[in-house]
Write an enzyme that holds these catalytic residues in place. Structure first.
Site, PDB file in Angstrom:
ATOM      1  N   ASP A   1       0.775  -1.248   0.000  1.00 40.26           N
ATOM      2  CA  ASP A   1       0.000   0.000   0.000  1.00 40.26           C
ATOM      3  C   ASP A   1       0.806   1.298   0.000  1.00 40.26           C
ATOM      4  OD1 ASP A   1       1.085   0.029   2.560  1.00 40.26           O
ATOM      5  OD2 ASP A   1      -0.774  -0.577   3.534  1.00 40.26           O
TER       6      ASP A   1
ATOM      7  N   GLU B   1      -0.521  -9.195  -1.138  1.00 37.07           N
ATOM      8  CA  GLU B   1      -1.202  -8.617   0.030  1.00 37.07           C
ATOM      9  C   GLU B   1      -2.324  -7.676  -0.432  1.00 37.07           C
ATOM     10  OE1 GLU B   1       0.691  -7.513   4.224  1.00 37.07           O
ATOM     11  OE2 GLU B   1       0.225  -5.688   3.100  1.00 37.07           O
TER      12      GLU B   1
ATOM     13  N   GLU C   1      -2.336   4.927   2.660  1.00 34.96           N
ATOM     14  CA  GLU C   1      -2.287   3.503   2.301  1.00 34.96           C
ATOM     15  C   GLU C   1      -3.632   2.940   1.846  1.00 34.96           C
ATOM     16  OE1 GLU C   1       1.181   4.340   5.016  1.00 34.96           O
ATOM     17  OE2 GLU C   1      -0.972   4.807   5.028  1.00 34.96           O
TER      18      GLU C   1
ATOM     19  N   HIS D   1       4.787   5.149  14.585  1.00 34.32           N
ATOM     20  CA  HIS D   1       5.389   5.943  13.512  1.00 34.32           C
ATOM     21  C   HIS D   1       4.390   6.365  12.433  1.00 34.32           C
ATOM     22  CE1 HIS D   1       5.150   2.044  11.501  1.00 34.32           C
ATOM     23  NE2 HIS D   1       5.241   2.700  10.372  1.00 34.32           N
TER      24      HIS D   1
ATOM     25  N   ARG E   1       1.769   7.970   9.964  1.00 36.66           N
ATOM     26  CA  ARG E   1       1.485   9.388   9.692  1.00 36.66           C
ATOM     27  C   ARG E   1       0.249   9.850  10.453  1.00 36.66           C
ATOM     28  NH1 ARG E   1       3.340  12.694   5.533  1.00 36.66           N
ATOM     29  NH2 ARG E   1       4.480  10.895   4.737  1.00 36.66           N
TER      30      ARG E   1
ATOM     31  N   HIS F   1      11.648   5.181  15.396  1.00 36.83           N
ATOM     32  CA  HIS F   1      11.692   5.451  13.962  1.00 36.83           C
ATOM     33  C   HIS F   1      12.606   6.637  13.673  1.00 36.83           C
ATOM     34  CE1 HIS F   1      10.184   6.096   9.843  1.00 36.83           C
ATOM     35  NE2 HIS F   1       9.678   4.876   9.932  1.00 36.83           N
TER      36      HIS F   1
END
Length: 393
Positions: A96, A118, A132, A209, A211, A240
């Site tokens: 994604d 996936e 994503e 981490h 967004r 991260h």
């Protein structure tokens, strides 16, 4: 030999594509061409190297402070040459990311069949996870073969009008990668963790981490700080490298005596850390799959997820991102042995370690090079953690 381009750019893509790349390299019918956008520079290279893989083409698309649109544009532009010149017969993309979207579009623009590993994960909210969720939906519209990890992912694709003849339920290749990595004899990858096996405290592996988590990172950090007041607990935070993440998290957890803050660990070392952990607290998609596969109660720092299977199975829980809720959920799990036992013994819904065989088999059937694949059926047991612990000791 059929040339198949495997396009990747992030650490999760490297982890989940590595078993497939290795299988294609060993199959005399195929010649895999590994194309890297370099979206996750250092973490990507380290992960590919751990599996003994190197990119045939590296676009190196990342520059400082570029936007999602710029990343996607540079990746799409850079892929045009390799796909045109190499005689590629199929493009494989995973998941994604911006790399996935660019890779899918590049294949489509050159009229090369797109194979989506996936496929079919959906949260139902176009903006969560962002970007994503939208990337997955867009790639689905231009893919010729959809490799869905679970029956639920298959159902999502059917609801969107994808022809069932183009979908194969494979299980998730992350379980194949996890089985391999958990059998490697490695250390924890950081000096501060050398004593972890002798430490009697309960270990919480914590990370954040995403967004969509950025505005709540202070809350997540504050929850970790509150949990860490328990002297019987040791928290390990692989932090991260994104400066937004580091600044927010360090403001809350830096300097705490029983919190180990480490740089992102090599994948194989990270797998050993997961095996040692008692609880996983994370917003990572990989943790949502790997934790349940290892029998580790997994608290997911999100409100909704495109991976609902582990929540339904009882081995993962959505706990949001507020300090009060997150801290309460962790403390409750630490204090309730019956709850802990239920979560740590639930079935693994994501794979049986044979997803790679099904992926390659589905590709072969797509080309007419082999028979149809028997789909993955959930219900396999959790990976045998004691056996794996022994293998890395």
């Amino acid at each position: 030999m059929r040339k198949v381009a495997v396009i990747l750019g992030t650490r999760p893509e490297a982890i989940k594509c590595a078993p497939v790349i290795r299988a294609l390299q060993d199959d005399p019918r195929y010649n895999p061409l590994v194309l890297s956008t370099g979206q996750h520079r250092q973490m990507l290279d380290e992960t590919l190297a751990a599996f003994g893989i190197s990119a045939d083409v590296d676009l190196g698309v990342m520059t400082d402070k570029q936007t999602l649109s710029q990343v996607t544009h540079r990746a799409l532009s850079g892929l045009a040459g390799p796909l045109t010149d190499a005689g590629v017969e199929a493009v494989m993309v995973h998941g994604d990311t911006a790399t996935t979207l660019a890779g899918g579009l590049a294949g489509f623009h050159h009229q090369i069949p797109v194979v989506h590993i996936e496929a079919g994960l959906r949260s139902g909210n176009l903006y969560s996870p962002f970007p994503e969720e939208a990337n997955r939906r867009l790639v689905a519209q231009i893919s010729e073969l959809h490799l869905a990890p679970t029956p639920g992912n298959y159902a999502n694709l059917i609801r969107e009008g994808i022809n069932e003849s183009k979908i194969v339920v494979t299980g998730n290749t992350v379980i194949d990668a996890l089985r391999w990595a958990s059998g490697q004899a490695v250390d924890y990858g950081h000096p501060s963790l050398e004593d972890l096996d002798e430490d009697p405290r309960r270990v919480i592996l914590a990370s954040a981490h995403r967004r969509e988590s950025w505005s709540m990172l202070h809350e997540i950090g504050a929850a970790i700080r509150e949990v860490a007041t328990d002297e019987a607990v040791r928290v390990v935070v692989p932090l991260h490298r994104n400066p937004v993440v580091r600044k927010a998290m360090l403001a809350e957890i830096d300097g705490l005596p029983n919190v180990d803050i480490v740089d992102p660990l090599p994948y194989v070392s990270f797998c050993r850390l997961m095996l040692r952990s008692d609880i996983i607290l994370s917003d990572s998609s990989g943790a949502e799959e790997e934790g349940p596969a290892l029998g580790k109660p997994t608290l997911v720092l999100r409100d909704i997820t495109e991976r609902p299977e582990a929540v339904a199975a009882g081995t993962a829980r959505l706990v949001g991102r507020t300090r009060e809720r997150v801290a309460a959920e962790v403390k409750g799990l630490l204090r309730d042995p019956e709850l802990y036992a239920r979560m740590s013994t639930a079935a693994n819904p994501y794979g049986d370690g044979k997803a790679t065989d099904r992926v390659v088999g589905a590709l072969a059937h797509f080309f007419g090079d082999g028979p149809a694949v028997m789909p993955f059926v959930p219900g396999s047991r959790i990976l045998p953690a004691p056996e794996l612990v022994a293998s890395v000791a």
